[in-house]
Write a protein that holds these residues in place. Structure first.
Motif, PDB file in Angstrom:
ATOM      1  N   UNK A  39       3.176 -15.227  12.581  1.00  0.00           N
ATOM      2  CA  UNK A  39       1.605 -14.612  11.697  1.00  0.00           C
ATOM      3  C   UNK A  39       1.362 -15.773  10.257  1.00  0.00           C
ATOM      4  N   UNK A  40       0.200 -15.479   9.775  1.00  0.00           N
ATOM      5  CA  UNK A  40       0.194 -16.739   8.751  1.00  0.00           C
ATOM      6  C   UNK A  40       1.065 -16.905   7.423  1.00  0.00           C
ATOM      7  N   UNK A 106       0.836  -1.778  25.442  1.00  0.00           N
ATOM      8  CA  UNK A 106       1.449  -3.666  25.180  1.00  0.00           C
ATOM      9  C   UNK A 106       1.175  -4.540  25.786  1.00  0.00           C
ATOM     10  N   UNK A 107      -0.027  -4.916  25.910  1.00  0.00           N
ATOM     11  CA  UNK A 107      -0.234  -6.035  26.512  1.00  0.00           C
ATOM     12  C   UNK A 107       0.871  -7.868  26.793  1.00  0.00           C
ATOM     13  N   UNK A 108       1.363  -7.551  27.837  1.00  0.00           N
ATOM     14  CA  UNK A 108       1.941  -8.985  27.585  1.00  0.00           C
ATOM     15  C   UNK A 108       1.815 -10.843  28.594  1.00  0.00           C
ATOM     16  N   UNK A 109       1.726 -11.257  28.059  1.00  0.00           N
ATOM     17  CA  UNK A 109       1.396 -13.151  28.727  1.00  0.00           C
ATOM     18  C   UNK A 109       2.817 -13.654  29.105  1.00  0.00           C
ATOM     19  N   UNK A 110       2.844 -13.341  30.631  1.00  0.00           N
ATOM     20  CA  UNK A 110       4.050 -13.668  30.824  1.00  0.00           C
ATOM     21  C   UNK A 110       4.193 -15.304  31.647  1.00  0.00           C
ATOM     22  N   UNK A 121       3.423 -11.128  22.245  1.00  0.00           N
ATOM     23  CA  UNK A 121       2.286  -9.909  22.223  1.00  0.00           C
ATOM     24  C   UNK A 121       1.978 -10.716  21.351  1.00  0.00           C
ATOM     25  N   UNK A 122       0.493 -11.168  21.154  1.00  0.00           N
ATOM     26  CA  UNK A 122      -0.300 -11.124  20.045  1.00  0.00           C
ATOM     27  C   UNK A 122      -1.344 -10.312  19.311  1.00  0.00           C
ATOM     28  N   UNK A 123      -1.312  -9.846  18.252  1.00  0.00           N
ATOM     29  CA  UNK A 123      -1.473  -9.251  17.224  1.00  0.00           C
ATOM     30  C   UNK A 123      -0.990  -7.686  16.866  1.00  0.00           C
ATOM     31  N   UNK A 124       0.164  -7.911  17.158  1.00  0.00           N
ATOM     32  CA  UNK A 124       0.947  -6.911  16.708  1.00  0.00           C
ATOM     33  C   UNK A 124       0.127  -6.366  15.619  1.00  0.00           C
ATOM     34  N   UNK A 125       0.964  -4.731  14.816  1.00  0.00           N
ATOM     35  CA  UNK A 125       0.518  -4.639  13.628  1.00  0.00           C
ATOM     36  C   UNK A 125       1.630  -3.848  13.333  1.00  0.00           C
ATOM     37  N   UNK A 126       2.445  -4.097  12.342  1.00  0.00           N
ATOM     38  CA  UNK A 126       3.781  -3.534  11.829  1.00  0.00           C
ATOM     39  C   UNK A 126       3.169  -2.273  10.553  1.00  0.00           C
ATOM     40  N   UNK A 127       2.260  -3.437   9.432  1.00  0.00           N
ATOM     41  CA  UNK A 127       1.819  -2.282   8.387  1.00  0.00           C
ATOM     42  C   UNK A 127       0.552  -2.538   8.350  1.00  0.00           C
ATOM     43  N   UNK A 128      -0.902  -1.834   8.293  1.00  0.00           N
ATOM     44  CA  UNK A 128      -2.537  -2.163   7.785  1.00  0.00           C
ATOM     45  C   UNK A 128      -2.303  -3.986   7.115  1.00  0.00           C
ATOM     46  N   UNK A 129      -3.207  -4.478   8.051  1.00  0.00           N
ATOM     47  CA  UNK A 129      -3.189  -5.254   8.023  1.00  0.00           C
ATOM     48  C   UNK A 129      -2.355  -6.801   7.800  1.00  0.00           C
ATOM     49  N   UNK A 130      -1.219  -6.614   8.298  1.00  0.00           N
ATOM     50  CA  UNK A 130      -0.128  -7.530   8.521  1.00  0.00           C
ATOM     51  C   UNK A 130      -0.287  -8.119  10.319  1.00  0.00           C
ATOM     52  N   UNK A 135       7.191 -13.758  20.355  1.00  0.00           N
ATOM     53  CA  UNK A 135       7.290 -14.296  21.247  1.00  0.00           C
ATOM     54  C   UNK A 135       8.887 -14.483  22.044  1.00  0.00           C
ATOM     55  N   UNK A 136       9.284 -13.138  23.332  1.00  0.00           N
ATOM     56  CA  UNK A 136      10.891 -12.828  23.381  1.00  0.00           C
ATOM     57  C   UNK A 136      10.786 -14.176  24.721  1.00  0.00           C
TER      58      UNK A 136
END
Length: 261
Positions: A39-40, A106-110, A121-130, A135-136
């Motif tokens: 993340x940032x 969920x969209x995965x680039x493989x 998976x890009x841009x996942x959000x666990x809490x609003x704004x975060x 990458x697995x």
């Protein structure tokens, strides 16, 4: 003019080659090697994750456990593949004391590797704004064996029998068999209405009407590292009943129906 024409043809062939990129195959069983969370504000890679993921022809299921405290989770859903993009339509997931029967897509680039694959998976959000990227990395462990049990299943009834007494139980459970590996995951509520999650995964073999499950990982210490001999009765190709004979002379019975798109 000839040089310009040749350059144009090379450009068109390159574009055409990119457009005709092959669609990858995901079927198989895979063990997680590492997971990177970026993340940032953080960039951390974990190499001690205990997770198995299975892709059948139509469904995927994963299960994981944090061994020190036995916190576990799982998810299951259908999926599609377009070139190197996998879209997972998760119908149910659970983690520790939280379950969700409407998790989303969920969209995965493989990227396929010599030993397995990597997914992003890009841009996942666990809490609003975060937001963060996940990458697995996975290693293929499937045996390639095929059985009548292969596929994704949902439990529709479970009960215990001891002597003349029968007791029924409620809860949600899914199970997936494929390429010599099995994953199961369930959730249930206790007397205080608190949700609990349990998982198990490992290898399996099917011989006649008996399946042997060798559980390499589980939420439960009495399951982890043990083998289980289970009687199987198929109901056509889209259902089965499993019966386990317990040490106290009781029998636990679970009935499953095949998931279909």
């Amino acid at each position: 003019m000839k040089i310009a024409f040749a350059a144009l043809m090379i450009f068109l062939m390159a574009c055409n080659g990119t457009g005709n990129k092959e669609t990858i195959s995901m079927t198989g069983a895979y063990k997680m090697l590492s997971v990177r969370v970026k993340s940032d504000s953080t960039d951390t890679t974990y190499t001690n994750s205990n997770q198995l993921k299975i892709y059948t022809g139509e469904y995927m299921m994963y299960a994981n456990i944090n061994s020190p405290d036995s916190v576990s989770g799982f998810g299951i859903g259908s999926y599609t593949v377009d070139k190197d993009t996998v879209t997972e339509n998760v119908i149910y997931n659970a983690n520790d004391s939280v379950s969700n029967d409407n998790p989303g897509t969920f969209k995965l680039k493989v990227d396929k590797t010599d030993k397995g694959y990597k997914q992003l998976i890009t841009g996942m959000e666990m809490t609003p704004g975060q937001k963060f990227d996940l990458n697995e990395s996975y290693e293929s462990v499937g045996t390639g064996d095929s059985t009548a049990l292969d596929g994704a299943w949902k439990m529709v009834k479970t009960y215990w029998v001891k002597g003349t007494d029968t007791s029924y139980s409620t809860g949600t459970e899914f199970k997936t068999y494929f390429s010599g590996y099995v994953i199961w995951g369930h959730t249930y509520k206790d007397s205080l209405n608190k949700t609990h999650t349990g998982i198990g995964f490992g290898k399996f073999t099917l011989t006649g009407n008996k399946v042997k499950e060798s559980m390499s990982a589980s939420t439960y210490s009495e399951v982890r590292g043990h083998d289980f001999d289970i009687d199987i009765e198929m109901s056509g190709s889209d259902g089965f009943t499993q019966t386990m004979n317990n040490a106290d002379s009781s029998r636990s019975v679970e009935m499953y129906e095949r998931l279909k798109k």
